[in-house]
Design a protein around this motif. Structure first.
Motif, PDB file in Angstrom:
ATOM      1  N   LEU A  78     -15.130 -37.218 -10.097  1.00 41.28           N
ATOM      2  CA  LEU A  78     -15.466 -38.635 -10.128  1.00 41.28           C
ATOM      3  C   LEU A  78     -14.453 -39.416 -10.959  1.00 41.28           C
ATOM      4  N   ARG A  79     -13.987 -38.818 -12.052  1.00 43.76           N
ATOM      5  CA  ARG A  79     -12.940 -39.471 -12.847  1.00 43.76           C
ATOM      6  C   ARG A  79     -11.675 -39.666 -12.017  1.00 43.76           C
ATOM      7  N   GLU A  80     -11.332 -38.641 -11.259  1.00 46.50           N
ATOM      8  CA  GLU A  80     -10.141 -38.731 -10.421  1.00 46.50           C
ATOM      9  C   GLU A  80     -10.303 -39.817  -9.362  1.00 46.50           C
ATOM     10  N   LEU A  81     -11.499 -39.954  -8.820  1.00 49.41           N
ATOM     11  CA  LEU A  81     -11.762 -41.005  -7.843  1.00 49.41           C
ATOM     12  C   LEU A  81     -11.587 -42.386  -8.461  1.00 49.41           C
ATOM     13  N   LEU A  82     -12.103 -42.568  -9.663  1.00 51.83           N
ATOM     14  CA  LEU A  82     -11.972 -43.864 -10.336  1.00 51.83           C
ATOM     15  C   LEU A  82     -10.510 -44.191 -10.607  1.00 51.83           C
ATOM     16  N   ARG A  83      -9.747 -43.200 -11.047  1.00 55.12           N
ATOM     17  CA  ARG A  83      -8.323 -43.440 -11.299  1.00 55.12           C
ATOM     18  C   ARG A  83      -7.601 -43.820 -10.011  1.00 55.12           C
ATOM     19  N   ALA A  84      -7.964 -43.154  -8.913  1.00 54.23           N
ATOM     20  CA  ALA A  84      -7.342 -43.463  -7.629  1.00 54.23           C
ATOM     21  C   ALA A  84      -7.693 -44.872  -7.175  1.00 54.23           C
ATOM     22  N   ALA A  85      -8.945 -45.282  -7.373  1.00 52.85           N
ATOM     23  CA  ALA A  85      -9.363 -46.633  -6.998  1.00 52.85           C
ATOM     24  C   ALA A  85      -8.635 -47.678  -7.832  1.00 52.85           C
ATOM     25  N   ASP A  86      -8.513 -47.419  -9.111  1.00 52.52           N
ATOM     26  CA  ASP A  86      -7.816 -48.348  -9.998  1.00 52.52           C
ATOM     27  C   ASP A  86      -6.356 -48.482  -9.593  1.00 52.52           C
ATOM     28  N   ALA A  87      -5.719 -47.349  -9.246  1.00 55.05           N
ATOM     29  CA  ALA A  87      -4.322 -47.383  -8.828  1.00 55.05           C
ATOM     30  C   ALA A  87      -4.159 -48.114  -7.494  1.00 55.05           C
ATOM     31  N   ALA A  88      -5.099 -47.895  -6.572  1.00 51.20           N
ATOM     32  CA  ALA A  88      -5.015 -48.538  -5.255  1.00 51.20           C
ATOM     33  C   ALA A  88      -5.159 -50.046  -5.372  1.00 51.20           C
TER      34      ALA A  88
END
Length: 266
Positions: A249-259
Protein backbone atom coordinates in the motif's frame (compact mmCIF):
# COMPACT_ATOMS: atom_id res chain seq x y z
CA UNK A 1 -7.98 -16.71 0.95
CA UNK A 2 -9.17 -13.61 -0.93
CA UNK A 3 -11.62 -11.38 0.84
CA UNK A 4 -14.98 -10.77 -0.84
CA UNK A 5 -15.87 -7.91 1.49
CA UNK A 6 -15.63 -4.55 -0.30
CA UNK A 7 -13.71 -1.77 1.42
CA UNK A 8 -15.31 1.12 -0.56
CA UNK A 9 -12.30 3.38 0.02
CA UNK A 10 -12.30 4.34 -3.66
CA UNK A 11 -16.00 5.24 -3.43
CA UNK A 12 -15.13 7.53 -0.52
CA UNK A 13 -12.44 9.24 -2.60
CA UNK A 14 -14.89 9.98 -5.42
CA UNK A 15 -17.55 11.25 -3.01
CA UNK A 16 -15.08 13.48 -1.16
CA UNK A 17 -13.83 14.88 -4.47
CA UNK A 18 -17.42 15.93 -5.31
CA UNK A 19 -18.38 17.29 -1.90
CA UNK A 20 -19.31 20.75 -3.09
CA UNK A 21 -22.40 22.91 -3.50
CA UNK A 22 -22.98 21.89 -7.12
CA UNK A 23 -21.41 18.44 -6.90
CA UNK A 24 -18.65 19.38 -9.36
CA UNK A 25 -15.21 17.86 -8.97
CA UNK A 26 -12.88 19.76 -6.64
CA UNK A 27 -9.69 18.54 -8.33
CA UNK A 28 -8.58 17.98 -11.91
CA UNK A 29 -9.63 14.92 -13.87
CA UNK A 30 -6.07 13.60 -14.05
CA UNK A 31 -5.39 13.62 -10.26
CA UNK A 32 -8.83 12.12 -9.64
CA UNK A 33 -8.24 9.38 -12.21
CA UNK A 34 -4.87 8.49 -10.71
CA UNK A 35 -6.33 8.46 -7.20
CA UNK A 36 -9.24 6.23 -8.22
CA UNK A 37 -6.88 3.88 -10.07
CA UNK A 38 -4.64 3.57 -7.01
CA UNK A 39 -7.72 3.03 -4.83
CA UNK A 40 -9.06 0.15 -6.92
CA UNK A 41 -5.63 -1.51 -6.98
CA UNK A 42 -5.35 -1.03 -3.21
CA UNK A 43 -8.68 -2.78 -2.71
CA UNK A 44 -7.46 -5.70 -4.83
CA UNK A 45 -4.16 -5.84 -2.93
CA UNK A 46 -5.85 -5.73 0.47
CA UNK A 47 -8.37 -8.33 -0.67
CA UNK A 48 -5.39 -10.58 -1.58
CA UNK A 49 -6.33 -10.76 -5.23
CA UNK A 50 -3.14 -8.94 -6.25
CA UNK A 51 0.37 -8.57 -4.92
CA UNK A 52 2.65 -5.62 -5.61
CA UNK A 53 6.39 -6.20 -5.65
CA UNK A 54 9.02 -3.78 -6.93
CA UNK A 55 6.66 -1.93 -9.22
CA UNK A 56 4.95 -5.01 -10.65
CA UNK A 57 1.51 -6.49 -10.02
CA UNK A 58 0.98 -10.25 -9.73
CA UNK A 59 -2.29 -12.13 -9.47
CA UNK A 60 -2.42 -13.98 -6.16
CA UNK A 61 -5.26 -16.32 -7.04
CA UNK A 62 -7.35 -17.60 -9.91
CA UNK A 63 -10.50 -16.43 -8.15
CA UNK A 64 -12.35 -13.28 -9.15
CA UNK A 65 -14.02 -10.84 -6.74
CA UNK A 66 -17.78 -10.40 -6.86
CA UNK A 67 -17.41 -6.64 -6.43
CA UNK A 68 -18.65 -4.90 -9.62
CA UNK A 69 -15.83 -2.35 -9.58
CA UNK A 70 -12.98 -4.78 -8.93
CA UNK A 71 -13.97 -7.79 -11.01
CA UNK A 72 -13.56 -6.09 -14.46
CA UNK A 73 -10.08 -4.87 -13.49
CA UNK A 74 -8.89 -8.36 -12.57
CA UNK A 75 -10.56 -9.85 -15.66
CA UNK A 76 -8.60 -7.38 -17.83
CA UNK A 77 -5.35 -8.23 -16.04
CA UNK A 78 -6.01 -11.93 -16.58
CA UNK A 79 -6.79 -11.31 -20.26
CA UNK A 80 -3.49 -9.49 -20.73
CA UNK A 81 -1.63 -12.54 -19.45
CA UNK A 82 -3.17 -14.68 -22.18
CA UNK A 83 -1.44 -12.50 -24.78
CA UNK A 84 2.00 -13.14 -23.35
CA UNK A 85 4.21 -15.53 -25.27
CA UNK A 86 5.95 -18.29 -23.30
CA UNK A 87 9.32 -17.00 -22.20
CA UNK A 88 12.60 -18.76 -22.81
CA UNK A 89 14.30 -20.53 -19.88
CA UNK A 90 16.31 -18.14 -17.72
CA UNK A 91 20.02 -17.76 -18.38
CA UNK A 92 20.89 -19.55 -15.14
CA UNK A 93 18.96 -22.65 -16.23
CA UNK A 94 20.59 -22.70 -19.68
CA UNK A 95 24.05 -22.32 -18.13
CA UNK A 96 23.35 -25.21 -15.77
CA UNK A 97 22.25 -27.45 -18.65
CA UNK A 98 25.39 -26.71 -20.68
CA UNK A 99 27.59 -27.30 -17.66
CA UNK A 100 26.18 -30.79 -17.09
CA UNK A 101 26.60 -31.62 -20.76
CA UNK A 102 30.21 -30.42 -20.78
CA UNK A 103 31.43 -31.82 -17.51
CA UNK A 104 29.39 -35.01 -17.28
CA UNK A 105 27.05 -36.48 -14.67
CA UNK A 106 29.66 -36.51 -11.87
CA UNK A 107 30.58 -32.85 -12.28
CA UNK A 108 28.38 -31.88 -9.34
CA UNK A 109 30.65 -33.82 -7.03
CA UNK A 110 33.46 -31.39 -7.89
CA UNK A 111 31.27 -28.39 -7.06
CA UNK A 112 30.15 -27.67 -10.60
CA UNK A 113 27.86 -26.10 -11.60
CA UNK A 114 27.70 -23.50 -8.84
CA UNK A 115 24.37 -23.31 -7.00
CA UNK A 116 21.78 -20.95 -8.47
CA UNK A 117 21.15 -18.10 -6.08
CA UNK A 118 17.62 -16.99 -5.29
CA UNK A 119 17.95 -13.67 -7.12
CA UNK A 120 19.02 -15.47 -10.31
CA UNK A 121 16.11 -17.86 -10.38
CA UNK A 122 13.43 -17.33 -13.00
CA UNK A 123 10.54 -15.28 -11.65
CA UNK A 124 7.07 -14.82 -13.02
CA UNK A 125 6.35 -11.93 -15.33
CA UNK A 126 4.39 -9.14 -13.69
CA UNK A 127 2.18 -6.26 -14.80
CA UNK A 128 3.84 -2.84 -14.62
CA UNK A 129 2.14 -0.77 -11.93
CA UNK A 130 2.79 2.54 -13.71
CA UNK A 131 1.25 1.20 -16.92
CA UNK A 132 -1.85 -0.08 -15.18
CA UNK A 133 -2.35 3.09 -13.16
CA UNK A 134 -2.12 5.09 -16.38
CA UNK A 135 -4.51 2.71 -18.13
CA UNK A 136 -7.13 2.93 -15.38
CA UNK A 137 -6.79 6.70 -15.06
CA UNK A 138 -7.10 7.28 -18.83
CA UNK A 139 -10.53 7.97 -20.34
CA UNK A 140 -12.17 7.70 -16.90
CA UNK A 141 -11.83 3.91 -16.81
CA UNK A 142 -11.42 3.76 -13.02
CA UNK A 143 -14.10 6.41 -12.50
CA UNK A 144 -16.57 4.44 -14.63
CA UNK A 145 -16.06 1.38 -12.44
CA UNK A 146 -16.49 3.41 -9.24
CA UNK A 147 -19.59 5.21 -10.55
CA UNK A 148 -21.14 1.87 -11.43
CA UNK A 149 -20.64 0.69 -7.87
CA UNK A 150 -21.92 3.95 -6.38
CA UNK A 151 -24.98 3.85 -8.65
CA UNK A 152 -25.82 0.33 -7.53
CA UNK A 153 -26.01 1.41 -3.90
CA UNK A 154 -27.84 4.67 -4.67
CA UNK A 155 -25.15 7.17 -3.67
CA UNK A 156 -24.94 9.00 -7.02
CA UNK A 157 -27.43 10.13 -9.62
CA UNK A 158 -27.07 10.98 -13.28
CA UNK A 159 -27.98 14.50 -14.33
CA UNK A 160 -28.50 15.61 -17.93
CA UNK A 161 -28.21 19.20 -19.09
CA UNK A 162 -29.17 20.64 -22.44
CA UNK A 163 -26.85 23.23 -23.92
CA UNK A 164 -27.63 25.53 -26.79
CA UNK A 165 -26.06 24.14 -29.99
CA UNK A 166 -24.11 21.57 -27.93
CA UNK A 167 -26.68 18.85 -27.41
CA UNK A 168 -27.10 17.11 -24.07
CA UNK A 169 -24.34 16.59 -21.53
CA UNK A 170 -24.49 14.23 -18.57
CA UNK A 171 -22.67 14.05 -15.27
CA UNK A 172 -22.92 12.21 -11.97
CA UNK A 173 -23.42 13.97 -8.65
CA UNK A 174 -23.73 12.69 -5.07
CA UNK A 175 -27.30 12.02 -3.96
CA UNK A 176 -26.61 12.99 -0.37
CA UNK A 177 -24.34 15.76 0.88
CA UNK A 178 -24.00 13.94 4.20
CA UNK A 179 -22.59 10.85 2.45
CA UNK A 180 -20.18 12.91 0.35
CA UNK A 181 -18.95 14.85 3.37
CA UNK A 182 -18.54 11.85 5.68
CA UNK A 183 -15.15 10.55 4.41
CA UNK A 184 -13.33 13.84 5.00
CA UNK A 185 -15.20 14.55 8.26
CA UNK A 186 -14.25 11.12 9.61
CA UNK A 187 -10.57 11.77 8.96
CA UNK A 188 -10.71 15.32 10.33
CA UNK A 189 -12.51 14.30 13.53
CA UNK A 190 -10.12 11.40 14.13
CA UNK A 191 -7.08 13.67 13.85
CA UNK A 192 -8.57 16.36 16.06
CA UNK A 193 -9.64 13.91 18.76
CA UNK A 194 -6.50 11.78 18.66
CA UNK A 195 -8.20 8.59 17.43
CA UNK A 196 -6.42 6.03 15.27
CA UNK A 197 -7.75 5.61 11.75
CA UNK A 198 -8.41 2.13 10.27
CA UNK A 199 -6.36 1.17 7.21
CA UNK A 200 -8.95 2.25 4.57
CA UNK A 201 -9.09 5.75 6.05
CA UNK A 202 -5.31 5.89 6.40
CA UNK A 203 -4.90 5.04 2.73
CA UNK A 204 -7.72 7.42 1.78
CA UNK A 205 -5.96 10.23 3.65
CA UNK A 206 -2.80 9.38 1.74
CA UNK A 207 -4.73 9.68 -1.53
CA UNK A 208 -6.08 13.07 -0.40
CA UNK A 209 -2.48 14.26 -0.04
CA UNK A 210 -1.27 12.62 -3.27
CA UNK A 211 -4.06 14.11 -5.41
CA UNK A 212 -4.18 17.53 -3.75
CA UNK A 213 -7.72 16.95 -2.50
CA UNK A 214 -6.60 17.72 1.05
CA UNK A 215 -6.61 21.43 0.18
CA UNK A 216 -10.41 21.16 -0.02
CA UNK A 217 -11.44 18.10 2.00
CA UNK A 218 -9.11 18.69 4.96
CA UNK A 219 -8.98 22.48 4.81
CA UNK A 220 -10.04 22.87 8.46
CA UNK A 221 -6.96 21.05 9.76
CA UNK A 222 -4.24 23.26 11.18
CA UNK A 223 -0.64 22.80 9.99
CA UNK A 224 0.10 20.94 13.23
CA UNK A 225 -2.91 18.66 12.78
CA UNK A 226 -1.88 18.01 9.20
CA UNK A 227 1.55 16.92 10.42
CA UNK A 228 -0.17 14.57 12.88
CA UNK A 229 -2.13 13.08 10.00
CA UNK A 230 1.06 12.56 8.02
CA UNK A 231 2.58 10.75 11.00
CA UNK A 232 -0.51 8.57 11.32
CA UNK A 233 -0.32 7.65 7.63
CA UNK A 234 3.32 6.65 8.02
CA UNK A 235 2.60 4.65 11.18
CA UNK A 236 -0.55 3.06 9.77
CA UNK A 237 1.27 1.74 6.72
CA UNK A 238 4.41 0.56 8.51
CA UNK A 239 5.17 -3.15 8.93
CA UNK A 240 6.56 -4.28 12.26
CA UNK A 241 8.07 -7.43 10.78
CA UNK A 242 8.42 -8.85 7.30
CA UNK A 243 7.04 -6.50 4.62
CA UNK A 244 3.50 -7.40 3.62
CA UNK A 245 0.30 -5.71 2.52
CA UNK A 246 1.16 -2.44 4.23
CA UNK A 247 4.40 -2.21 2.26
CA UNK A 248 2.43 -2.76 -0.95
CA UNK A 249 0.00 0.00 0.00
CA UNK A 250 2.91 2.35 0.70
CA UNK A 251 4.30 1.59 -2.73
CA UNK A 252 0.91 2.33 -4.28
CA UNK A 253 0.73 5.70 -2.55
CA UNK A 254 4.22 6.61 -3.73
CA UNK A 255 3.29 5.63 -7.28
CA UNK A 256 0.12 7.74 -7.15
CA UNK A 257 2.03 10.72 -5.81
CA UNK A 258 4.64 10.37 -8.56
CA UNK A 259 1.97 10.00 -11.27
CA UNK A 260 0.15 13.14 -10.17
CA UNK A 261 3.43 15.03 -9.88
CA UNK A 262 4.41 14.02 -13.40
CA UNK A 263 1.03 15.23 -14.68
CA UNK A 264 1.45 18.57 -12.95
CA UNK A 265 4.79 19.11 -14.68
CA UNK A 266 3.39 18.56 -18.19
Amino acid sequence: MPSAEPTRLTDDLWLAAHDGVKGSCLIGSRPLGVGLAAGLLAELVHGRFLELREGELFRSTGELPEDPALRPVLVKIEAEERTWLPSAPPASVRTTARAHEEWGPRASERGWPPPVTEENRHRLRGHQLSVWMAYLAYEQRAETRVLDRLSRIGLVRREEHRRLFRGTTARYVPCDSFASGTPANTITNAVQTGRTLPWPKVFLAGLFLATGLHHHALATLSPYERSLLTQQIQAGLSDAGKPGIKAMLRELLRAADAAVGEAAMR
